[in-house]
Motif scaffolding. Structure first.
Motif, PDB file in Angstrom:
ATOM      1  N   TYR A  72       1.332  -1.503   0.150  1.00 26.75           N
ATOM      2  CA  TYR A  72       0.239   0.261   0.327  1.00 26.75           C
ATOM      3  C   TYR A  72       0.263   0.749   0.274  1.00 26.75           C
ATOM      4  N   LEU A  73       0.395   1.865  -0.557  1.00 29.77           N
ATOM      5  CA  LEU A  73       0.953   3.657  -0.312  1.00 29.77           C
ATOM      6  C   LEU A  73       0.219   4.330   0.803  1.00 29.77           C
ATOM      7  N   ILE A  74       0.934   5.137   1.570  1.00 27.48           N
ATOM      8  CA  ILE A  74      -0.058   5.037   2.065  1.00 27.48           C
ATOM      9  C   ILE A  74       0.941   6.977   3.127  1.00 27.48           C
ATOM     10  N   GLY A  75       0.957   7.913   3.707  1.00 30.62           N
ATOM     11  CA  GLY A  75       1.278   9.433   3.351  1.00 30.62           C
ATOM     12  C   GLY A  75      -0.497  10.393   3.928  1.00 30.62           C
ATOM     13  N   ASP A  76       0.625  11.290   3.495  1.00 32.89           N
ATOM     14  CA  ASP A  76      -0.538  12.363   3.981  1.00 32.89           C
ATOM     15  C   ASP A  76      -1.918  12.360   3.050  1.00 32.89           C
ATOM     16  N   PHE A  77      -2.243  11.782   2.387  1.00 32.81           N
ATOM     17  CA  PHE A  77      -3.204  11.633   1.719  1.00 32.81           C
ATOM     18  C   PHE A  77      -4.168  10.348   1.885  1.00 32.81           C
ATOM     19  N   SER A  78      -3.176   9.626   3.322  1.00 31.19           N
ATOM     20  CA  SER A  78      -4.403   8.458   3.276  1.00 31.19           C
ATOM     21  C   SER A  78      -4.818   8.851   5.277  1.00 31.19           C
ATOM     22  N   ASP A  79      -4.068  10.080   5.179  1.00 28.22           N
ATOM     23  CA  ASP A  79      -4.183   9.906   7.085  1.00 28.22           C
ATOM     24  C   ASP A  79      -3.105   8.742   7.407  1.00 28.22           C
ATOM     25  N   TRP A  80      -2.447   8.073   6.671  1.00 24.84           N
ATOM     26  CA  TRP A  80      -1.075   7.357   6.948  1.00 24.84           C
ATOM     27  C   TRP A  80      -1.840   5.740   7.281  1.00 24.84           C
ATOM     28  N   PRO A  96      -5.739   7.960  -9.443  1.00 23.72           N
ATOM     29  CA  PRO A  96      -6.115   9.611 -10.378  1.00 23.72           C
ATOM     30  C   PRO A  96      -5.919  10.850  -9.578  1.00 23.72           C
ATOM     31  N   ALA A  97      -6.151  11.749 -10.432  1.00 26.24           N
ATOM     32  CA  ALA A  97      -6.308  13.334  -9.944  1.00 26.24           C
ATOM     33  C   ALA A  97      -6.584  13.428  -9.208  1.00 26.24           C
ATOM     34  N   GLY A  98      -5.954  14.216  -8.878  1.00 31.35           N
ATOM     35  CA  GLY A  98      -6.448  15.094  -7.149  1.00 31.35           C
ATOM     36  C   GLY A  98      -6.082  14.107  -6.218  1.00 31.35           C
ATOM     37  N   LYS A  99      -5.874  13.573  -6.266  1.00 27.75           N
ATOM     38  CA  LYS A  99      -6.207  12.220  -5.434  1.00 27.75           C
ATOM     39  C   LYS A  99      -4.153  13.112  -4.252  1.00 27.75           C
ATOM     40  N   ILE A 100      -3.509  13.335  -4.913  1.00 23.88           N
ATOM     41  CA  ILE A 100      -1.786  13.269  -4.078  1.00 23.88           C
ATOM     42  C   ILE A 100      -1.404  15.049  -5.112  1.00 23.88           C
ATOM     43  N   LYS A 101      -0.767  15.436  -3.694  1.00 23.96           N
ATOM     44  CA  LYS A 101      -0.022  16.920  -4.163  1.00 23.96           C
ATOM     45  C   LYS A 101       0.729  17.129  -4.009  1.00 23.96           C
ATOM     46  N   HIS A 102       1.767  18.315  -4.887  1.00 24.67           N
ATOM     47  CA  HIS A 102       2.939  18.719  -4.388  1.00 24.67           C
ATOM     48  C   HIS A 102       3.389  18.174  -2.637  1.00 24.67           C
ATOM     49  N   LYS A 103       4.196  17.443  -2.703  1.00 24.32           N
ATOM     50  CA  LYS A 103       4.784  17.803  -1.181  1.00 24.32           C
ATOM     51  C   LYS A 103       4.127  17.354   0.262  1.00 24.32           C
ATOM     52  N   ASN A 149      12.036  16.995  13.409  1.00 26.12           N
ATOM     53  CA  ASN A 149      11.196  17.087  15.194  1.00 26.12           C
ATOM     54  C   ASN A 149      11.287  15.260  15.291  1.00 26.12           C
ATOM     55  N   THR A 150      10.718  14.908  14.039  1.00 28.00           N
ATOM     56  CA  THR A 150      10.674  13.257  15.049  1.00 28.00           C
ATOM     57  C   THR A 150      11.643  12.719  14.682  1.00 28.00           C
ATOM     58  N   LYS A 151      12.688  12.956  12.985  1.00 32.12           N
ATOM     59  CA  LYS A 151      13.747  12.779  12.818  1.00 32.12           C
ATOM     60  C   LYS A 151      13.285  11.973  11.835  1.00 32.12           C
ATOM     61  N   ILE A 152      12.419  11.428  11.618  1.00 31.93           N
ATOM     62  CA  ILE A 152      11.794  10.330  10.839  1.00 31.93           C
ATOM     63  C   ILE A 152      11.527  10.198   9.118  1.00 31.93           C
ATOM     64  N   PHE A 153      12.321   9.981   8.282  1.00 29.51           N
ATOM     65  CA  PHE A 153      12.679  10.456   6.553  1.00 29.51           C
ATOM     66  C   PHE A 153      11.508   9.426   5.783  1.00 29.51           C
ATOM     67  N   SER A 154      10.765  10.794   5.166  1.00 33.32           N
ATOM     68  CA  SER A 154       9.816   9.854   4.241  1.00 33.32           C
ATOM     69  C   SER A 154       9.902  10.340   2.590  1.00 33.32           C
ATOM     70  N   ALA A 155       9.745   9.386   1.970  1.00 31.90           N
ATOM     71  CA  ALA A 155       9.428  10.220   0.691  1.00 31.90           C
ATOM     72  C   ALA A 155       8.416  10.623   0.420  1.00 31.90           C
ATOM     73  N   GLN A 156       8.601  12.276  -0.711  1.00 33.38           N
ATOM     74  CA  GLN A 156       7.875  13.207  -0.823  1.00 33.38           C
ATOM     75  C   GLN A 156       7.418  13.714  -2.619  1.00 33.38           C
ATOM     76  N   VAL A 157       6.231  14.063  -2.493  1.00 36.12           N
ATOM     77  CA  VAL A 157       5.663  13.843  -3.629  1.00 36.12           C
ATOM     78  C   VAL A 157       6.334  14.994  -4.243  1.00 36.12           C
ATOM     79  N   TRP A 158       7.042  15.460  -5.457  1.00 40.25           N
ATOM     80  CA  TRP A 158       7.614  15.904  -5.486  1.00 40.25           C
ATOM     81  C   TRP A 158       7.420  16.647  -7.686  1.00 40.25           C
ATOM     82  N   ASN A 159       6.578  18.103  -7.451  1.00 40.50           N
ATOM     83  CA  ASN A 159       5.996  18.089  -9.150  1.00 40.50           C
ATOM     84  C   ASN A 159       5.913  20.064  -8.587  1.00 40.50           C
TER      85      ASN A 159
END
Length: 673
Positions: free
Chosen positions: A77-85, A107-114, A143-153
């Motif tokens: 699964y992709l989890i992230g800001d767009f899925s409340d993790w 689909p368009a609009g489901k994820i966004k830059h950053k 703050n948490t020092k945790i690394f995450s991937a980031q949508v970049w567009n």
């Protein structure tokens, strides 16, 4: 390669003849692999190395597509800001039948830059959050020092202006640098600051290439970028991808090539941030068993025998060349790749040590293919091998049985200087030994010579200036408070650099700040120093302060490079020894129309020391003892030195050149046309 034709590698070195079968076997292995990956020439290596265009997260039409190679996964699964993790069905990847690949169309609009995101991977007996292997943007939460991937567009993409740029390699003059520590402030420097503040310094100092360290994302800043986690992501500590591109584009406008310190010799062990256990199989990217971990580096060793790993690493080379317009790479840790032992405990005393069956043919094949690919994409690209073992053929042509690097680092040179400074009295510095060490190299391989690099500047070691002056750097480096130790250090620092740079057969390298004798070692923030940035910076204000002695060294370095450039392709001109006398500690040699004369004696000056040189008039163009470089100015450099006739040498067209050579100094003269 013609089967019965003698290999070029052996033609240049007959002592390799007993190992022709091994050399030929390695070459034929590479040829076989190229044919396999290109379907016997139906495609190219560049066509094969396109994984970054397929895997990872990509804009597709108005939406997105995500793909990952995860053959051991049961579910992703992709989890992230767009899925409340949370794991949500709309972000569940599907397995592509018959492959180890997974895909998700968004689909368009489901994820966004950053938006931040990760993979949630399920495998037999476990699960875990992972950063995608092909992620091109990875950030760390402050703050948490945790690394995450980031949508970049970003809305504003970088527009390149370097279409006509071509590296200047006549000669190649490399400024090795680290963006994060390239500023006075006690913090992590940025790509933007480097572009604005450091590139102009490099250009003014006369270098024509920067070699940037620590570009690939790494979890621990103090690893100097050598424990890589995300191979396709430029380190976000220093800014955005667009800012890195602007740095490179600006460098190209200034005429500076930009090469990258690329790490393909190992990977960080971290599982959450890196490739250590991407989908429940610790050996997906890495060798199994005893070869899995590097015994000295606490890292993981790539399995170069897997086509999928070859695909990953070759695509990585192409990605940095095409996406960021890098002009090539310095491949780190080649020795570790070449040998099952990683070179640890090996003496490398004779040629048999390079062909005794203890070498990793898979890694040799990868390095050979990487060079073929890089030059296929960019014919003028620069590749440099860092190898301490002396493996023959690293920088020899592929067609001759070599591995295809353009250059190899002359790692014997800094080792020689360290050993000399540490173990020998000044009066025991023998010019014959110095000249031999500076010019002892393979005829068919170009090298990058250097007196010291970042390795000698790290905490636990000492730079040349510190070995020469030590604590007196802190108390006696103002112009009005110099002592004998400082005078000695300034003089030898210049002489060491001049004899190293003037004998190159390929290029010259300097680590940033060392040209002006930076006084501090490098120590990155860590628990042991209270997470301080005090020693993870460069104090440019020291060289800018004309009341201190640092500018003497910086000014000399700039004039030294300018002098070398006055001889067209000086790196190709033969180094012709004119004279050496170990008793007097005098060395003289010529390159083109320049004559280099060194007096390493700490006490003995010579008023009329003579050498046989081509008849003519000679003018001093550089003098380490000049007042403007912190010297004593004992000689009159405005004097034109005319050679003296000697009938014994008339038929050779040579006459005696007699000059005053002060103790512990060097002079460069040019023959008038």
């Amino acid at each position: 390669m013609v089967k019965n034709k003698q290999l070029g590698l052996i033609a240049h070195d007959e002592w390799l003849a007993p190992y022709e079968d091994a050399i030929r076997g390695r070459h034929e292995h590479a040829v076989w692999k190229i044919n396999q990956l290109t379907q016997n020439g139906k495609s190219s290596l560049s066509d094969f190395a396109t994984g970054h265009l397929y895997y990872g997260l990509h804009k597709q039409g108005r939406g997105w597509v995500f793909r990952e190679w995860a053959p051991n996964a049961l579910d992703i699964y992709l989890i992230g800001d767009f899925s409340d993790w949370q794991e949500k069905e709309e972000f569940r990847c599907r397995h592509i039948p018959g492959t180890g690949d997974w895909e998700l169309v968004i689909p368009a609009g489901k994820i966004k830059h950053k938006d931040l995101y990760k993979m949630k991977v399920h495998w037999r007996g476990g699960e875990g959050e992972r950063i995608p292997a092909w992620a091109t943007r990875v950030v760390q939460d402050e703050n948490t020092k945790i690394f995450s991937a980031q949508v970049w567009n970003p809305r504003k993409k970088h527009t390149w202006h370097d279409a006509k740029f071509k590296p200047d390699t006549a000669p190649l003059l490399i400024y090795e640098c680290h963006v994060g520590m390239a500023q006075d402030a006690e913090k992590v420097g940025t790509y933007k600051e480097f572009t604005e503040k450091i590139l102009p310094r490099v250009k003014e100092d006369g270098y024509n290439c920067i070699q940037i360290m620590a570009i690939q994302e790494h979890p621990y800043y103090g690893s100097f970028g050598y424990h890589v986690s995300s191979f396709f992501a430029p380190s976000s500590r220093c800014g955005t991808p667009e800012e890195l591109k602007e740095l490179i584009d600006t460098a190209h406008k200034m005429g500076l090539a930009v090469i990258m310190d690329i790490v393909h010799s190992h990977a960080v062990k971290n599982e959450v941030e890196g490739l250590g256990n991407l989908c429940g199989d610790p050996n997906q990217f890495f060798y199994p068993g005893d070869r899995h971990e590097h015994p000295a580096w606490d890292s993981l060793c790539f399995d170069y025998g897997k086509d999928d790993v070859m695909h990953f690493l070759l695509s990585n080379c192409k990605y940095w060349l095409e996406e960021f317009h890098f002009d090539g790479f310095r491949f780190d840790g080649i020795t570790s790749m070449l040998y099952y032992s990683h070179g640890l405990g090996e003496a490398f005393m004779n040629y048999g040590d390079y062909f005794n069956g203890h070498q990793d043919d898979n890694a040799i094949c990868y390095l050979t293919l990487a060079n073929k690919l890089i030059h296929e994409i960019k014919p003028h690209a620069i590749t440099i091998a860092e190898d301490v073992s002396g493996m023959p053929g690293l920088a020899a042509k592929f067609e001759d049985g070599g591995y295809g690097f353009d250059y190899r680092l002359a790692m014997n040179v800094p080792d020689y200087w360290i050993k000399t400074i540490k173990e020998k009295k000044d009066e025991d510095w023998h010019p014959s030994s110095i000249f031999w060490e500076m010019t002892n190299r393979r005829a068919d391989e170009k090298t990058i010579s250097y007196a010291e690099s970042h390795d000698q500047a790290l905490v636990g070691d000492k730079t040349i200036i510190f070995r020469l002056i030590d604590a007196d750097m802190y108390w006696h480096f103002s112009k009005d408070n110099r002592n004998g130790m400082v005078d000695r250090g300034i003089a030898l620092h210049k002489m060491i650099r001049l004899v190293t740079a003037s004998t190159i057969n390929g290029g010259y390298l300097n680590f940033m700040g060392n040209e002006f004798g930076h006084p501090e070692w490098i120590d990155f923030p860590r628990e042991g120093n209270g997470w301080s940035y005090k020693y993870a910076r460069r104090q440019w204000h020291l060289v800018d302060d004309k009341n201190l002695c640092y500018h003497y060294l910086g000014d000399f370095d700039r004039e030294m490079l300018a002098t070398l450039k006055t001889v067209k392709n000086i790196q190709k001109q033969p180094v012709v020894e004119i004279w050496h006398n170990d008793g007097d500690q005098i060395l003289a040699y010529s390159r083109g129309d320049l004559v280099f004369v060194f007096n390493f004696s700490p006490t003995q000056s010579f008023p009329d020391y003579g050498f046989l040189v081509p008849k003519g008039d000679y003018k001093v163009v550089l003098n380490t003892d000049a007042v403007e470089f912190g010297g004593n100015g004992l000689a009159d450099d405005s004097v034109v030195h005319k050679t003296n006739f000697d009938p014994l040498y008339e038929k050779d067209g040579k006459e005696w050149l007699k000059i005053y050579i002060p103790a512990r100094s060097a002079v460069v003269l040019r023959k008038n046309k």
